[in-house]
Scaffold this motif. Structure first.
Motif: not given
Length: 413
Positions: A123, A125, A171-172, A174
């Motif tokens: 990902h 991030s 948190e994202t 994904a």
């Protein structure tokens, strides 16, 4: 019956598949990893008392799913997710036995799930280092200690990095799936790097008792083939597939009957898989007219030069050295320069090669192959004392048992 050995075999064969299936259904890489680990711990307890079940992989898959649901149930914030999962079919148990090398994933769905897991680990991030570390943990199944050794980092620091990576993915939010077509091109570079990482771990394991893990190498090839079906016009996808197939063509000759590593110069080339070499050549022939060269295509071209030589003495080292010059334009790294120096040895001699690698000492002091190559060059130049010191340093850094045995043999000469 050796229950511990059976569990280890089942875990190695099935853990990645189960993690991928769980992550795809749960949408949570960390939860999938934790649940598979919980299942492994429960297997240690139950199999000692009750014996190994007829289908160890299926037992682990079912138990991991139950552990995941239990974890969600204990988490108040997971009640909504639990309701969504209520209609979800748990991961199907693995069939008895294990998949072969040519069908490492028994169905397209399983390959899709694993490729989706790799896209999640890659990902945007996450930093490249975190992407690689997380893939080594979740996809390759390496321990934190093994990963920290590969990164030349402390185990606590690596544990923190992995924890931060899992938290960032959570948190994202994904997605654990193959991205939409308009996103594939943006993220394919990271995924190709990770697929090649999985292949290399299978081709020559960075740690552990087994020198090579054929299952991982087969998985990487299968994943690259799947990615090729999604992106047939991407030349670097073709290039990486060609590169891995060329390496795979030599698999039967890389170790002798005692499990000892056989150097390229000593391999029986009549046993190389000419069908894989021909397929790789066709792939390269399709990539080149696209006029979008890249590092995987160039590395595949280098491997193709080696494959074309019927004898080691027939190797076109000038061509290989020129290809490394091209590769340096894409990847001006110390490791590429070290590989170029190996070609220089056969073109201009060991003294010129040594002059090329000496400036790399600061960057590659922790890299075993730097010291191994330096040791060979020094020995060829007659400096046996320094050559022994270099080989001893390479042996200190090597973790793969076959590599260590080869270096020990060299020191004994």
């Amino acid at each position: 019956m050796d229950d511990a050995g059976e569990l280890e075999r089942a875990y190695r064969q099935e853990a990645t598949r189960i993690r991928a299936a769980l992550a795809a259904r749960l949408g949570d890489v960390a939860l999938a990893e934790e649940s598979v680990q919980d299942a492994f711990i429960e297997a240690l307890e139950h199999w000692r008392a009750d014996g190994v079940p007829p289908n160890p992989g299926g037992w682990l898959a079912t138990t991991a799913w139950r552990k995941a649901v239990d974890r969600i149930r204990r988490d108040r914030a997971g009640q909504e997710k639990l309701a969504l999962l209520a209609a979800t079919v748990p991961p199907s148990p693995a069939p008895p036995g294990h998949p072969g090398e040519n069908d490492a994933w028994g169905s397209g769905d399983q390959a899709d799930e694993l490729l989706g897991l790799i896209f999640a680990c890659c990902h945007p991030s996450l930093s490249r280092e975190s992407q690689i570390a997380l893939t080594l943990r979740v996809v390759c199944g390496l321990t934190t200690a093994e990963i920290s050794a590969a990164f030349l980092a402390s185990e606590p620091a690596m544990a923190q990095r992995l924890s931060r990576a899992r938290k960032a993915l959570r948190e994202t939010g994904a997605a654990v799936r193959i991205p939409d077509p308009d996103q594939l091109g943006i993220r394919v570079g990271e995924v190709l790097a990770v697929i090649y990482l999985v292949f290399n771990e299978g081709y020559l394991a960075s740690a552990g008792r087994t020198p090579a893990r054929r299952d991982l190498a087969a998985q990487a090839v299968a994943l690259n083939r799947l990615l090729h079906t999604l992106m047939p016009g991407e030349p670097e996808v073709l290039g990486l597939l060609a590169l891995m197939l060329l390496h795979e063509s030599r698999a039967a000759t890389r170790f002798d009957g005692w499990g000892r590593l056989v150097r390229l110069a000593d391999q029986d080339r009549s046993l190389w898989d000419r069908a894989l070499i021909a397929e790789a050549t066709r792939l390269l022939s399709r990539a080149m007219p696209m006029h979008r060269p890249g590092p995987y295509q160039i590395q595949a071209a280098i491997a193709a030069v080696h494959a074309a030589a019927r004898r080691y003495a027939d190797t076109d080292w000038r061509r290989i050295r020129a290809l490394y010059d091209r590769l340096l334009r894409f990847e001006p790294s110390p490791v590429v320069r070290l590989n170029r120096a190996v070609a220089t040895r056969f073109v201009l001699g060991p003294q010129a090669a040594l002059a090329e690698i000496e400036p790399l000492a600061g960057d590659l002091d922790g890299y075993r192959l730097f010291h191994a190559v330096r040791g060979e060059l020094l020995a060829e130049l007659g400096d046996h004392e320094q050559a022994s010191a270099a080989n001893e340093r390479a042996l200190e850094l090597a973790a793969n048992p076959a590599e260590r045995e080869l270096l020990a043999r060299r020191l004994a000469l």
